[in-house]
Design an enzyme around this catalytic site. Structure first.
Site, PDB file in Angstrom:
ATOM      1  N   LYS A  12      10.388 -16.840  12.706  1.00  0.00           N
ATOM      2  CA  LYS A  12      10.211 -18.146  12.074  1.00  0.00           C
ATOM      3  C   LYS A  12      10.198 -18.027  10.541  1.00  0.00           C
ATOM      4  O   LYS A  12      10.004 -16.946   9.996  1.00  0.00           O
ATOM      5  CB  LYS A  12       8.896 -18.782  12.553  1.00  0.00           C
ATOM      6  N   ASP A  13      10.397 -19.169   9.888  1.00  0.00           N
ATOM      7  CA  ASP A  13      10.441 -19.214   8.432  1.00  0.00           C
ATOM      8  C   ASP A  13       9.164 -18.655   7.821  1.00  0.00           C
ATOM      9  O   ASP A  13       8.091 -18.732   8.415  1.00  0.00           O
ATOM     10  CB  ASP A  13      10.624 -20.654   7.953  1.00  0.00           C
ATOM     11  N   LYS A  14       9.302 -18.133   6.603  1.00  0.00           N
ATOM     12  CA  LYS A  14       8.115 -17.648   5.892  1.00  0.00           C
ATOM     13  C   LYS A  14       7.391 -18.801   5.205  1.00  0.00           C
ATOM     14  O   LYS A  14       6.231 -19.076   5.499  1.00  0.00           O
ATOM     15  CB  LYS A  14       8.500 -16.590   4.855  1.00  0.00           C
ATOM     16  N   GLN A  36      17.476 -17.605   4.809  1.00  0.00           N
ATOM     17  CA  GLN A  36      16.394 -16.694   5.187  1.00  0.00           C
ATOM     18  C   GLN A  36      16.894 -15.523   6.028  1.00  0.00           C
ATOM     19  O   GLN A  36      16.231 -14.494   6.126  1.00  0.00           O
ATOM     20  CB  GLN A  36      15.272 -17.442   5.923  1.00  0.00           C
TER      21      GLN A  36
END
Length: 726
Positions: free
Chosen positions: A339-341, A440
């Site tokens: 998942k995104d940071k 990302q």
């Protein structure tokens, strides 16, 4: 500049022709919320409260009873030698065999524990240098021993046996009273030649646990000869303890191993040594303590699922911290997707070898690092990458304005802007967007994109890959200082002392470089020190960049229709993929169809059905100009002869097929005045509407809610909507 490097990996190519608008995303962490959708279509949300220990114990107990891992009520032996009735682990005092009893530094002491670590490394080095095969070299490895010291107390000896076998399943522990010695287990070495090392370790933990009526399944294997060899090995070495059979058909065949019923043969050969209780090391259980240790070990083998809510953390960074805190390996965690940071994210995870109580004890430490664990529950199996239906996104775009304008000062301009927003959303809802891998994927915010590191690894230039990995970011933070020091001095030990504890990947690499050196062999071992999921991220990043460029080239040269030579799913494969919920993400099925000239002329397939391959060793390429472009592109990077198998790094990249277009669903939105809570949105019948209320201030805020298939990026979807990098 750092942002541009990653963003440049996402070409500016669009499907819709609306004007779009400007705006800012991720202005606040809470502006970007990602919630995983599991394979059953349910959102993985955080429950109100973490379950109480008693509740977890009851659920765990019920699961054990269901799997019949513990003695059933039909066992008529003395209850004092059995566990608590109905498997209630809360009624049994396991203080003597709690989590610390598996910590080698506690059980053996720091000095002996460190000697054992060096002993294991020396064994691995000799095997890699050729000692692991047959002949005298293999015998030399098998004969190599290490003394752990003398232990006069039999309970203490049992704890030593148990802790060593738990940490290193490939070692044998031998008691020559009162001394305990360890050496490599030749059975493990033989099995690891047939299956993966991880499977071999898990199998030996299963054997050592001896949970009544339990079973273990190896990964599916379509190689019949290898399955036969595994069957023969298991029957030869453990035939009196287990029975095996093959389950499934053709490509999904897997070997299942089940413990035989209780009872020991009257005569035993030297090959039956594993039927002893290895935790006592002396041929018999140690009364109630032995059973308590056995139950505790079962608990640590048990799989626990939980929901992880993290904030402003990479998934792999969060795993590294949890592993260090819990005293397990990062590879003991499994997950369905990264998942995104810079976001608030919710996702399912599964961890092994950790009790529910241990997980909850560390809750406050996790929260200080921006993580919250909830919905802790037993799990039947680890999670696998890609085993999710998709993700739900709740996004906020702030400071919405027209292209070429800093703000919308007048009411008329704002009404026009609202029209642009509605048009953009309706277009993308109807036509979808180019299914690029997002920034990302390439390490946005880094001075050197991850795909450059991946290219060096694919070219087997591990030294250059290490130096690229340690390229410092702009700024003078501690991490950048440590990286600069390493590149300037090649002193991994000093750089490790400078590297912040939160940088788990960098610290793992520096430890290995300090131990093995910074030459080609040392750099290869440094990469091997990373868990597989971290290691494979970099070659995948390179392949993702090639895929992105291939899409841009395909659209620019062949247009927006399905052309002869394009790849599409066969009808049956497409139906199966859609039923499985994998509509827009990566797929690995083999049912690929090449579009014919007649099908192009008749318009049988649409652009949304076209697939492009991610480079790998099992994919086929389009049979048109796009296929030729792939070959030229890989040759330009020196990969024209690359087999996408890196034996030295234990990496295999089979590749996959990814739809050229992706679509969003369940879209709703609202347009509001600045940061005001009053909104206007959503409509009946699944159609999206928008409106403006009252006389607005200077800025508008757009709130979006939608679902995407797995491996699709919300930032890429926003690019199509806004016609700019958000």
């Amino acid at each position: 500049m750092k942002q541009d490097a990653a963003a440049s990996a996402v070409p500016a190519c669009f499907i819709s022709n609306h004007e779009g608008f400007l705006g800012n995303i991720k202005k606040l962490i809470r502006d970007f919320v990602v919630t995983e959708i599991d394979v059953d279509g349910r959102q993985v949300t955080s429950e109100a409260d973490v379950q109480a220990p008693a509740e977890c114990s009851l659920k765990t107990s019920a699961r054990w009873k269901q799997n019949r891992c513990l003695q059933g009520p039909e066992d008529k032996r003395d209850r004092s030698l059995q566990g608590p009735e109905d498997g209630d682990i809360s009624a049994l005092d396991l203080s003597a065999s709690g989590p610390d009893s598996l910590d080698l530094s506690v059980v053996l002491g720091p000095a002996v524990s460190e000697r054992l670590e060096h002993f294991v490394l020396s064994l691995r080095d000799e095997v890699e240098d050729g000692g692991g095969g047959g002949g005298d070299g293999g015998n030399a490895v098998a004969r190599k021993e290490l003394s752990l010291g003398s232990f006069t107390d039999k309970y203490q000896r049992a704890n030593v046996h148990r802790a060593v076998r738990h940490r290193f399943p490939f070692l044998m522990t031998v008691t020559i009273q009162p001394e305990i010695r360890v050496r490599e287990d030749p059975d493990y070495r033989e099995l690891s030649q047939l299956v993966s090392e991880e499977e071999a370790e898990d199998f030996f933990r299963f054997i050592d646990a001896k949970a009544q009526d339990s079973s273990y399944a190896f990964h599916p294997d379509d190689d019949k000869e290898r399955r036969t060899a595994v069957h023969h090995f298991l029957n030869r070495r453990f035939g009196k303890l287990v029975e095996t059979k093959t389950l499934g058909e053709r490509h999904m065949s897997a070997i299942s191993v089940r413990l035989r019923e209780r009872g020991r043969p009257k005569k035993r050969s030297s090959d039956d040594r594993r039927e002893e209780d290895v935790y006592t090391g002396e041929g018999g259980r140690c009364g109630l303590f032995g059973l308590a240790a056995h139950w505790s070990f079962l608990l640590l083998l048990f799989l626990l699922a939980f929901t992880l809510c993290k904030e402003n953390l990479e998934t792999l960074e969060a795993i590294s911290y949890m592993a260090a805190t819990l005293g397990v390996l990062p590879s003991d965690f499994s997950y369905a997707g990264i998942k995104d940071k810079r976001a608030v994210t919710y996702q399912s995870m599964v961890v092994k070898k950790v009790s529910p109580q241990r997980l909850m004890e560390k809750g406050s430490e996790f929260e200080r690092r921006g993580m919250r664990l909830s919905h802790i529950r037993p799990a039947a199996e680890p999670l696998k990458l890609g085993r999710l239906r998709g993700n739900h996104f709740d996004l906020v775009v702030r400071d919405v304005r027209s292209h070429g304008a800093d703000k919308a000062p007048s009411a008329e301009a704002r009404r026009q802007l609202a029209g642009l927003v509605v048009e953009a959303l309706q277009n993308v809802e109807a036509r979808g967007f180019v299914n690029y891998y997002g920034p990302q994927r390439f390490g946005s915010g880094q001075s050197v994109p991850s795909d450059r590191v991946g290219l060096a690894l694919l070219k087997e230039d591990t030294v250059n890959a290490v130096r690229l990995f340690f390229s410092p970011d702009d700024g003078d933070d501690l991490s950048s200082q440590a990286k600069r020091h390493f590149l300037q001095t090649d002193n991994a030990k000093e750089s490790l002392a400078l590297m912040p504890a939160s940088k788990a990947r960098e610290r793992l690499m520096l430890r290995a470089l300090n131990r093995y050196g910074t030459g080609p062999e040392g750099c290869a071992k440094a990469w091997l020190s990373l868990p597989h999921g971290m290691r494979v991220f970099y070659p995948h990043a390179y392949c993702s960049r090639v895929w992105n460029e291939a899409v841009a080239h395909r659209l620019a040269t062949l247009g927006h229709g399905a052309r002869q030579g394009d790849l599409v799913w066969t009808r049956d494969a497409e139906t199966a993929a859609n039923d499985d919920g994998g509509g827009g993400g990566e797929r690995k099925a083999a049912q690929i169809h090449v579009v014919t000239e007649r099908e192009e002329q008749e318009g049988v397939y649409a652009l949304a059905q076209v697939l492009l391959p991610m480079p790998g060793n099992t994919v086929k390429y389009p049979e048109n100009a796009t296929g030729a472009w792939y070959r030229e592109r890989l040759a330009r990077d020196g990969l024209d002869k690359c087999r996408f198998r890196l034996a030295a790094l234990k990496l295999n990249l089979p590749g996959c097929y990814r739809p050229l277009l992706a679509s969003l669903c369940n879209l709703s939105y609202r347009l509001s005045d600045g940061d005001a809570g009053e909104t206007a949105a959503d409509a009946s019948g699944g159609k999206s509407q928008g409106r403006l209320d009252g006389e607005p201030p200077e800025t508008l805020t757009l709130t979006l809610n939608f679902d995407l298939d797995s491996s699709c990026y919300a930032t890429v979807c926003l690019r199509e909507i806004m016609k700019c990098d958000p």
